[in-house]
Design a protein around this motif. Structure first.
Motif, PDB file in Angstrom:
ATOM      1  N   THR A  52      -3.615   1.019  -1.086  1.00  0.00           N
ATOM      2  CA  THR A  52      -3.626   1.222   0.361  1.00  0.00           C
ATOM      3  C   THR A  52      -3.479  -0.063   1.161  1.00  0.00           C
ATOM      4  OG1 THR A  52      -6.061   1.123   0.350  1.00  0.00           O
ATOM      5  CG2 THR A  52      -5.021   3.315   0.203  1.00  0.00           C
ATOM      6  N   ILE A  53      -4.075  -1.141   0.676  1.00  0.00           N
ATOM      7  CA  ILE A  53      -4.107  -2.393   1.460  1.00  0.00           C
ATOM      8  C   ILE A  53      -3.517  -3.567   0.678  1.00  0.00           C
ATOM      9  CG2 ILE A  53      -5.575  -4.043   2.670  1.00  0.00           C
ATOM     10  CD1 ILE A  53      -7.629  -1.781   3.024  1.00  0.00           C
ATOM     11  N   LEU A  54      -4.115  -3.838  -0.479  1.00  0.00           N
ATOM     12  CA  LEU A  54      -3.769  -5.058  -1.208  1.00  0.00           C
ATOM     13  C   LEU A  54      -2.340  -5.042  -1.721  1.00  0.00           C
ATOM     14  CD1 LEU A  54      -7.080  -5.394  -3.260  1.00  0.00           C
ATOM     15  CD2 LEU A  54      -6.489  -6.523  -1.116  1.00  0.00           C
ATOM     16  N   GLY A  55      -1.900  -3.902  -2.270  1.00  0.00           N
ATOM     17  CA  GLY A  55      -0.545  -3.811  -2.799  1.00  0.00           C
ATOM     18  C   GLY A  55       0.518  -4.066  -1.745  1.00  0.00           C
ATOM     19  N   PRO A  56       0.485  -3.313  -0.628  1.00  0.00           N
ATOM     20  CA  PRO A  56       1.489  -3.555   0.415  1.00  0.00           C
ATOM     21  C   PRO A  56       1.445  -4.978   0.974  1.00  0.00           C
ATOM     22  CG  PRO A  56       0.436  -1.420   0.726  1.00  0.00           C
ATOM     23  CD  PRO A  56      -0.319  -2.119  -0.373  1.00  0.00           C
ATOM     24  N   ILE A  57       0.214  -5.508   1.183  1.00  0.00           N
ATOM     25  CA  ILE A  57       0.104  -6.877   1.706  1.00  0.00           C
ATOM     26  C   ILE A  57       0.642  -7.881   0.690  1.00  0.00           C
ATOM     27  CG2 ILE A  57      -1.513  -8.705   2.337  1.00  0.00           C
ATOM     28  CD1 ILE A  57      -3.260  -6.588   3.640  1.00  0.00           C
ATOM     29  N   GLY A  58       0.235  -7.722  -0.576  1.00  0.00           N
ATOM     30  CA  GLY A  58       0.700  -8.626  -1.616  1.00  0.00           C
ATOM     31  C   GLY A  58       2.201  -8.584  -1.786  1.00  0.00           C
ATOM     32  N   TRP A  59       2.775  -7.373  -1.668  1.00  0.00           N
ATOM     33  CA  TRP A  59       4.231  -7.220  -1.775  1.00  0.00           C
ATOM     34  C   TRP A  59       4.910  -8.012  -0.666  1.00  0.00           C
ATOM     35  CZ3 TRP A  59       6.639  -2.358  -4.172  1.00  0.00           C
ATOM     36  CH2 TRP A  59       8.031  -2.465  -4.215  1.00  0.00           C
TER      37      TRP A  59
END
Length: 675
Positions: A296-303
């Motif tokens: 929800t948060i970390l994946g999209p931000i990290g991407w």
């Protein structure tokens, strides 16, 4: 008065006194200091202490090499200083005070990616080989029509096909190799999440499970996201919110963010949940939130972060001033290796491949490996009569050309400085040419000369341009190294024209004197024997740099297959370390031999060892001097290599190891000629 009391008093003064020492400990060969102010250590004067064989700083620790009598030195040092030692791990923890935030981040990155390197290298080799099978164009020979298949165009010009087009066997091999090759990089997040939990000391299987949830087949593959319409992306529907079901194949930063979240959640809940139910609720309360936050948060931000970094790097390498960008990167990559910053390029390279399918950064890294090796071979040419240095420079140069530059840089190039600078210049020019020609790699991990396997032959100048770049990376450093030495540029300790007088009164240039022949005194030959059943390897293959770079002296190692350890020489036992992992032996010819069982096994405090000799005992190659519990050493995370090192290198005229490979205990594997 202790044997080393005078030297210990000098060392205490020269490291800045008692008040400058935060902690001190020792291993089998080194005194390890954590200094409050490292700049107070007078390194030049410390080198002049008779019992000091060298020094270096690593991971915040100031390490002084004493030799196989270090335990005696340590006892004398603690007596004169009044400082009690700490464990090696406590020393490492205290050493962090000498590291700034950037150094700590670099250290963490190194510890995350180092365990993954074997898989990354293998994956790069496999993808490079598949690159050849799918990319090499072969002219289709034969009649115009063969078995109903056109072999020439209508105008008679040849049709070109790839290896997989013309061979069913290689087509099958290529198809099969996709399985391990793509798995390593597609499922890289699993390796990253595992490595982080391992490094942070939390539950590793939870890290593996977290990684799997980032690359599950139920998710839309990361490589397919850009080609999928927004309306067609699958999602989890929670009624009040929807979360896209997107995978993070080959993504580095999302995996790192998710893994650190898991680690700190586990560390938060473990002391707060009763032990009786901790096995159930600690994993539950750690893993589920980490998975949720990851998607929800970390994946999209990290991407976004990873993509942003890769686009900036790619833009710089394709901009109007790309020639400058690539020249600088090619030149400074080797210094980055010294600082450890080169570990960050693995993440950037992985992201470039994830975003663009290829990377323009890795070819320049491979060229830097080649340039450092070329400089070493130039030094080997200049010092071709120095037999002792040849034993270091030849394997170091070969290793560098195969993609591992540390032995070349630390063993040769940085010692003389001028070859290191020559290699930087050659690497910068080669990197600039490679990037101008648009060379890109399909995979990472394969450095040095084999790096050509990873090059995409259908983009830019392809293999031909990279071959020219490799020639530049060989020729320029080689020529500049010779030129710098001849002209005295960047050269302080290897000046042409420096002269010495031989014992017979002849005056010759110092570089022309073989280290084995400068003192032509009466010599004695000592036979060297295998210490165990197993495999004999060169000392340069040992992972501890103090041994592999021969700081302690030359020798060899045996990788044992059973627990029995035998004497490598005829001689007398001079010392048995308190931690039982090392034994000193003196031969009749004057060779001081250290038998070191395992690497970093000083931390095990003698538990896996049963020493069967004592100081003063006479030993032969048939004498079993110790038993080493291989299972216990391995379970403790240590390597079981048994090293034999001749520590009084100044008395060794020549060392020859002829028995590399499979061996049995007591077998003659070499000889040492003593002065």
């Amino acid at each position: 008065m202790g044997k080393y009391q005078a030297d210990a008093e000098k060392l205490l003064e020269l490291v800045g006194g008692k008040e400058n020492i935060a902690a001190v400990t020792h291993c089998a060969t080194r005194m390890r200091f954590v200094l409050n102010d490292p700049s107070k250590a007078d390194e030049k004067s410390i080198e002049d202490i008779s019992s000091v064989k060298g020094m270096f700083t690593n991971a915040g620790q100031f390490q002084v090499i004493i030799g196989n009598d270090v335990s005696t030195f340590y006892n004398d040092f603690t007596a004169v200083s009044g400082i009690e030692g700490v464990s090696k791990e406590q020393g490492k923890a205290l050493a962090k005070q000498n590291q700034n935030m950037l150094q700590r981040v670099i250290a963490v990155l190194a510890e995350i990616f180092t365990p993954l390197l074997p898989a990354i290298i293998v994956g790069g080799l496999i993808l490079g080989f598949r690159n050849l099978l799918e990319g090499v164009q072969i002219e289709a020979l034969g009649q115009k029509i063969v078995d109903g298949v056109a072999m020439t165009n209508a105008d008679g010009t040849p049709i070109y096909q790839t290896i997989v087009d013309v061979s069913q066997f290689w087509s099958g091999v290529n198809h099969f190799l996709w399985l391990p090759g793509e798995a390593i990089f597609h499922f890289l997040p699993v390796g990253i999440t595992w490595s982080i939990t391992r490094k942070m000391g939390t539950t590793q299987i939870l890290g593996i499970v977290l990684g799997i949830t980032l690359v599950s087949p139920q998710l839309l593959n990361a490589y397919a996201v850009n080609g999928t319409a927004a309306a067609d992306i699958p999602f989890w529907d929670f009624g009040f919110a929807q979360v896209n079901m997107i995978g993070y194949q080959a993504q580095v930063i999302p995996a790192m963010l998710a893994a650190f979240t898991l680690v700190y959640l586990e560390k938060f809940f473990r002391p707060r949940i009763p032990e009786a139910v901790s096995m159930i609720f600690v994993p539950l309360f750690s893993l589920l939130p980490a998975i949720f936050f990851a998607h929800t948060i970390l994946g999209p931000i990290g991407w976004k972060i990873g993509t942003g970094i890769s686009y900036i790097v790619n833009a710089g390498l394709e901009s109007p001033i790309s020639w400058l960008f690539s020249a600088i990167f090619g030149a400074v990559y080797a210094p980055l290796v010294i600082t450890g910053l080169h570990h960050t390029t693995l993440a950037i390279d992985s992201q470039l491949i994830a975003d663009f399918g290829t990377t323009n950064l890795w070819p320049m890294i491979a060229l830097s490996n080649i340039a450092q090796g070329a400089a070493v071979f130039a030094v080997l040419f200049l010092h071709r009569k120095d037999t002792k240095e040849k034993e270091i420079s030849l394997p170091s140069g070969i290793s560098s050309w195969l993609g591992v530059t540390e032995p070349a840089m630390f063993g040769i190039n940085l010692k003389y400085v001028y070859p290191f600078v020559a290699a930087m210049i050659g690497s910068g020019i080669a990197g600039m040419f490679s990037n101008i020609m648009g060379v890109r790699a399909n995979a990472i991990g394969v450095g040095g000369l084999p790096g050509i396997l990873a090059i995409n032959g259908n983009i830019g100048g392809g293999w031909f341009a990279f071959t020219i770049a490799m020639i530049i990376a060989i020729v320029v450093p080689f020529v500049l190294t010779i030129f710098f030495r001849q002209q005295g540029i960047f050269n302080k300790i290897d000046r042409v024209g420096a002269q010495v007088v031989t014992p017979d009164g002849a005056v010759v240039d110092a570089p022309e004197i073989s280290s084995a022949n400068t003192l032509p005194t009466e010599s004695t030959t000592e036979e060297l024997f295998a210490t165990a059943n197993g495999t004999v390897v060169a000392i340069t293959e040992v992972s501890d740099p103090v041994f592999s770079q021969k700081m302690m002296g030359d020798g060899y190692a045996v990788r044992p297959t059973d627990n029995h350890v035998y004497s490598p020489v005829y001689g007398t036992v001079t010392s048995v370390f308190d931690t039982k992992h090392a034994i000193g032996i003196l031969t009749p010819g004057g060779a001081e031999v250290l038998v070191h069982m395992g690497l970093d096994t000083v931390e095990l405090k003698g538990a896996p060892f049963n020493v069967k000799v004592k100081a003063g005992d006479s030993v032969t190659p048939e004498t079993e001097i110790a038993e080493m519990d291989l299972d216990a050493v391995t379970a403790a995370g240590k390597q079981t290599d048994i090293l034999t090192v001749l520590t009084n290198a100044e008395k060794v005229a020549n060392l020859e190891i002829t028995g590399l490979g499979e061996t049995t205990a007591g077998k003659v594997i070499g000889q040492a000629e003593m002065k």
